[in-house]
Design a protein around this motif. Sequence first.
Motif, mmCIF file in Angstrom:
data_model
loop_
_atom_site.group_PDB
_atom_site.id
_atom_site.type_symbol
_atom_site.label_atom_id
_atom_site.label_comp_id
_atom_site.label_asym_id
_atom_site.label_seq_id
_atom_site.Cartn_x
_atom_site.Cartn_y
_atom_site.Cartn_z
ATOM 1 N N ALA A 1 0.833 -1.205 0.000
ATOM 2 C CA ALA A 1 0.000 0.000 0.000
ATOM 3 C C ALA A 1 0.864 1.251 0.000
ATOM 4 O O ALA A 1 0.567 2.233 -0.690
ATOM 5 C CB ALA A 1 -0.928 -0.006 1.214
ATOM 6 N N ALA A 2 1.953 1.224 0.785
ATOM 7 C CA ALA A 2 2.856 2.375 0.841
ATOM 8 C C ALA A 2 3.523 2.613 -0.517
ATOM 9 O O ALA A 2 3.651 3.756 -0.964
ATOM 10 C CB ALA A 2 3.918 2.150 1.912
ATOM 11 N N LEU B 1 1.539 6.957 -6.664
ATOM 12 C CA LEU B 1 0.390 7.816 -6.982
ATOM 13 C C LEU B 1 0.563 9.241 -6.461
ATOM 14 O O LEU B 1 -0.282 10.093 -6.701
ATOM 15 C CB LEU B 1 -0.884 7.201 -6.410
ATOM 16 C CG LEU B 1 -1.305 5.853 -7.028
ATOM 17 C CD1 LEU B 1 -2.395 5.195 -6.192
ATOM 18 C CD2 LEU B 1 -1.777 6.044 -8.461
ATOM 19 N N GLY B 2 1.667 9.496 -5.741
ATOM 20 C CA GLY B 2 1.958 10.853 -5.284
ATOM 21 C C GLY B 2 1.397 11.205 -3.925
ATOM 22 O O GLY B 2 1.314 12.384 -3.578
ATOM 23 N N ALA B 3 1.012 10.197 -3.122
ATOM 24 C CA ALA B 3 0.437 10.458 -1.801
ATOM 25 C C ALA B 3 1.490 10.306 -0.709
ATOM 26 O O ALA B 3 2.394 9.485 -0.813
ATOM 27 C CB ALA B 3 -0.717 9.507 -1.528
ATOM 28 N N PHE C 1 -4.114 3.476 8.406
ATOM 29 C CA PHE C 1 -3.602 4.757 7.941
ATOM 30 C C PHE C 1 -2.088 4.605 7.865
ATOM 31 O O PHE C 1 -1.417 4.401 8.878
ATOM 32 C CB PHE C 1 -3.982 5.878 8.908
ATOM 33 C CG PHE C 1 -3.589 7.249 8.429
ATOM 34 C CD1 PHE C 1 -4.312 7.889 7.433
ATOM 35 C CD2 PHE C 1 -2.491 7.907 8.970
ATOM 36 C CE1 PHE C 1 -3.963 9.151 6.993
ATOM 37 C CE2 PHE C 1 -2.134 9.170 8.543
ATOM 38 C CZ PHE C 1 -2.869 9.794 7.548
ATOM 39 N N ILE C 2 -1.548 4.695 6.644
ATOM 40 C CA ILE C 2 -0.158 4.300 6.395
ATOM 41 C C ILE C 2 0.697 5.481 5.948
ATOM 42 O O ILE C 2 0.294 6.253 5.067
ATOM 43 C CB ILE C 2 -0.110 3.181 5.329
ATOM 44 C CG1 ILE C 2 -0.833 1.938 5.865
ATOM 45 C CG2 ILE C 2 1.321 2.851 4.929
ATOM 46 C CD1 ILE C 2 -1.057 0.861 4.830
ATOM 47 N N ASN C 3 1.857 5.619 6.565
ATOM 48 C CA ASN C 3 2.875 6.579 6.133
ATOM 49 C C ASN C 3 3.642 5.929 4.984
ATOM 50 O O ASN C 3 4.335 4.923 5.172
ATOM 51 C CB ASN C 3 3.811 6.905 7.303
ATOM 52 C CG ASN C 3 4.849 7.960 6.946
ATOM 53 O OD1 ASN C 3 5.410 7.952 5.857
ATOM 54 N ND2 ASN C 3 5.118 8.851 7.866
ATOM 55 N N CYS C 4 3.523 6.497 3.788
ATOM 56 C CA CYS C 4 4.095 5.869 2.598
ATOM 57 C C CYS C 4 5.624 5.868 2.604
ATOM 58 O O CYS C 4 6.244 4.945 2.065
ATOM 59 C CB CYS C 4 3.586 6.573 1.334
ATOM 60 S SG CYS C 4 1.811 6.435 1.107
ATOM 61 N N GLN C 5 6.245 6.887 3.182
ATOM 62 C CA GLN C 5 7.701 6.958 3.203
ATOM 63 C C GLN C 5 8.291 5.985 4.218
ATOM 64 O O GLN C 5 9.275 5.301 3.937
ATOM 65 C CB GLN C 5 8.153 8.393 3.520
ATOM 66 C CG GLN C 5 7.709 9.427 2.494
ATOM 67 C CD GLN C 5 8.205 9.106 1.093
ATOM 68 O OE1 GLN C 5 9.344 8.700 0.900
ATOM 69 N NE2 GLN C 5 7.334 9.278 0.111
#
Length: 276
Positions: free
Chosen positions: A100-101, A107-109, A152-156
Amino acid sequence: MNIWRNTLKLLFTVMCLLTALTAVCAAAPRTVLVLPLQQEFTLSDYEDDQDAEDIIKMMTSKINIEFMGDGTYTVMEPVTYEDKLMTMDAKKITADVQSAAKAGRELGARFVVCGRITEVNTQKKGGSSLVDRIMSGFEAPYKSKMVLQLQFINCQKEIALLDKKYTIVRGGKNAAESFKNTCTYAAEKFVEELTNPVSNNGKKVGVGNITNVKGEIVTVNQGTYAKFFQGESLAVIRNEKEIGRVEVLEIGKEETTCRITESKEQIKKGDMLSRD
């Protein structure tokens, strides 16, 4: 089910208006994208695949609208990602936190929401006599139940800042209203826990204490376990009163470095940090 579809059209219109307003107002957006929620519930005999799709769309829309209304995060406009998202396998990109991350970054999120709906059920309460109504306390004639797991995921950082199961039951004067109320309350609970975590009696929850102050740089006694993210703004609390704010700079395994961005009083060793 036409009532649900008309409601969905109205929700999407409101969402577009709120997205435009948020884009104008937000100076430094913390972008969030709600990925397609996965269907893990069983449809009843009188429902079809379109009904399942409508259920997922409504829940997704409610989460988006709640984020927009809160203002802490900036919801990505569909035009910026929907074409690319359509080329992705929804089940694969939400299979785990790392997938997901990765999808969120592509996707730029900065953050993504993903999850699954495991149960949906709407029932009409039995009994229509005066005695039945008195005994039921004039409760809503319809009740909807939804069970869902949201992350709720922090992508970095590739970590889930929140991973929780919700069981929500709400009523309404008809099936569509009770289901809409259920979706709304589920979205409110999820976003509220992200943006305004409080303990019992309304007191702020501590997420760490300051162990060292050197100029405008402070050290906090919590590291990766506290699930901070770079750039996060935290309140400095003393005697249950906010006396300043710090910004997260660097997150270590056991300690976090922050920079003081605001101080009403001198920030000292032992002061508590809290999310607000």
